[in-house]
Design a protein around this motif. Structure first.
Motif, short mmCIF file in Angstrom:
data_model
loop_
_atom_site.label_atom_id
_atom_site.label_comp_id
_atom_site.label_asym_id
_atom_site.label_seq_id
_atom_site.Cartn_x
_atom_site.Cartn_y
_atom_site.Cartn_z
N LYS A 1 -14.78 54.75 18.57
CA LYS A 1 -14.72 53.57 19.44
C LYS A 1 -13.43 52.80 19.16
CE LYS A 1 -19.69 52.91 19.92
NZ LYS A 1 -19.84 53.39 21.26
N SER A 2 -13.04 52.02 20.11
CA SER A 2 -11.87 51.17 19.98
C SER A 2 -12.11 50.12 18.90
CB SER A 2 -11.58 50.48 21.31
OG SER A 2 -10.64 49.45 21.14
N SER A 3 -11.08 49.82 18.15
CA SER A 3 -11.20 48.79 17.11
C SER A 3 -11.51 47.42 17.70
CB SER A 3 -9.93 48.73 16.26
OG SER A 3 -8.82 48.39 17.07
N GLN A 4 -11.22 47.23 18.97
CA GLN A 4 -11.54 45.96 19.62
C GLN A 4 -13.05 45.73 19.70
OE1 GLN A 4 -9.13 48.02 20.98
NE2 GLN A 4 -7.35 46.77 20.53
N LEU A 5 -13.83 46.80 19.61
CA LEU A 5 -15.28 46.70 19.69
C LEU A 5 -15.94 46.58 18.31
CD1 LEU A 5 -15.93 49.47 22.36
CD2 LEU A 5 -15.92 46.99 22.71
N PHE A 6 -15.14 46.66 17.26
CA PHE A 6 -15.66 46.70 15.89
C PHE A 6 -16.71 45.63 15.61
CE2 PHE A 6 -15.51 45.17 11.52
CZ PHE A 6 -15.90 46.32 10.85
N SER A 7 -16.38 44.38 15.85
CA SER A 7 -17.29 43.27 15.52
C SER A 7 -18.62 43.37 16.25
CB SER A 7 -16.64 41.92 15.83
OG SER A 7 -15.55 41.71 14.97
N ASP A 8 -18.60 43.97 17.43
CA ASP A 8 -19.82 44.09 18.23
C ASP A 8 -20.71 45.25 17.79
OD1 ASP A 8 -18.98 41.95 19.82
OD2 ASP A 8 -17.93 43.28 21.22
N VAL A 9 -20.14 46.27 17.13
CA VAL A 9 -20.91 47.49 16.89
C VAL A 9 -21.04 47.93 15.43
CG1 VAL A 9 -20.36 48.37 19.20
CG2 VAL A 9 -18.95 49.05 17.24
N TYR A 10 -20.22 47.43 14.53
CA TYR A 10 -20.19 48.00 13.18
C TYR A 10 -21.53 47.98 12.47
CZ TYR A 10 -20.27 43.56 10.62
OH TYR A 10 -20.65 42.37 10.09
N LYS A 11 -22.38 46.99 12.75
CA LYS A 11 -23.67 46.88 12.07
C LYS A 11 -24.62 48.03 12.41
CE LYS A 11 -23.66 41.89 11.49
NZ LYS A 11 -24.35 40.63 11.74
N ASN A 12 -24.29 48.79 13.45
CA ASN A 12 -25.11 49.93 13.86
C ASN A 12 -24.77 51.20 13.10
OD1 ASN A 12 -26.35 48.34 15.87
ND2 ASN A 12 -24.67 48.76 17.27
N TYR A 13 -23.83 51.11 12.14
CA TYR A 13 -23.35 52.30 11.43
C TYR A 13 -23.49 52.15 9.93
CZ TYR A 13 -21.54 53.42 16.00
OH TYR A 13 -21.44 53.69 17.34
N ASP A 14 -23.45 53.27 9.25
CA ASP A 14 -23.54 53.31 7.79
C ASP A 14 -22.18 53.32 7.13
OD1 ASP A 14 -26.45 53.62 7.71
OD2 ASP A 14 -26.05 55.59 8.59
N VAL A 15 -21.19 53.83 7.85
CA VAL A 15 -19.82 53.96 7.34
C VAL A 15 -18.87 53.75 8.51
CG1 VAL A 15 -18.12 55.56 6.33
CG2 VAL A 15 -20.48 55.66 5.58
N VAL A 16 -17.73 53.09 8.22
CA VAL A 16 -16.68 52.94 9.23
C VAL A 16 -15.40 53.56 8.68
CG1 VAL A 16 -15.25 51.32 10.54
CG2 VAL A 16 -17.67 50.79 10.11
N LEU A 17 -14.83 54.47 9.45
CA LEU A 17 -13.56 55.09 9.10
C LEU A 17 -12.52 54.66 10.12
CD1 LEU A 17 -14.73 58.72 8.20
CD2 LEU A 17 -14.30 56.79 6.65
#
Length: 105
Positions: free
Chosen positions: A36-52
């Motif tokens: 996903k685009s980094s612009q969406l990070f704040s909206d979606v990161y909590k749905n994941y276990d790891v962010v690369l």
């Protein structure tokens, strides 16, 4: 495990995600790997276990890491060579180790 790959546009990171999916073992087929685009990070990161993060946006790591830290979600930059070579197996192993390390803190 759910893994988020962040970049700017998404084309090359989508190919890395596909390479990672190909590297999944039979027992890992339930893993979710999305780009996903980094612009969406704040909206979606909590749905994941790891962010690369794609190496070309490494300058965004500090802010992303600070935000995700409160939720114990590791954020790390993908190795430039592994990214360029689309080494899905190595990037997948890196993501799994990051999660393991976070769980053991």
């Amino acid at each position: 495990m759910k893994i988020l790959l962040c970049c700017d546009a998404g084309a090359s990171t989508s190919m890395v995600a596909a390479s990672m999916r190909k590297a999944l073992t039979e027992s890992e087929q339930h893993f979710v790997i999305e780009a996903k685009s980094s612009q969406l990070f704040s909206d979606v990161y909590k749905n994941y276990d790891v962010v690369l993060i794609g190496p070309h946006i490494r300058y965004k790591k500090a802010g992303m890491e600070k935000e995700a830290q409160q939720d114990n979600i590791p954020v790390e930059i993908i190795d430039s060579m592994d990214y360029a070579m689309q080494n899905g197996a190595k990037i997948l192993a890196f993501a799994k180790q990051l999660r393991l390390d976070a769980d053991n803190k």
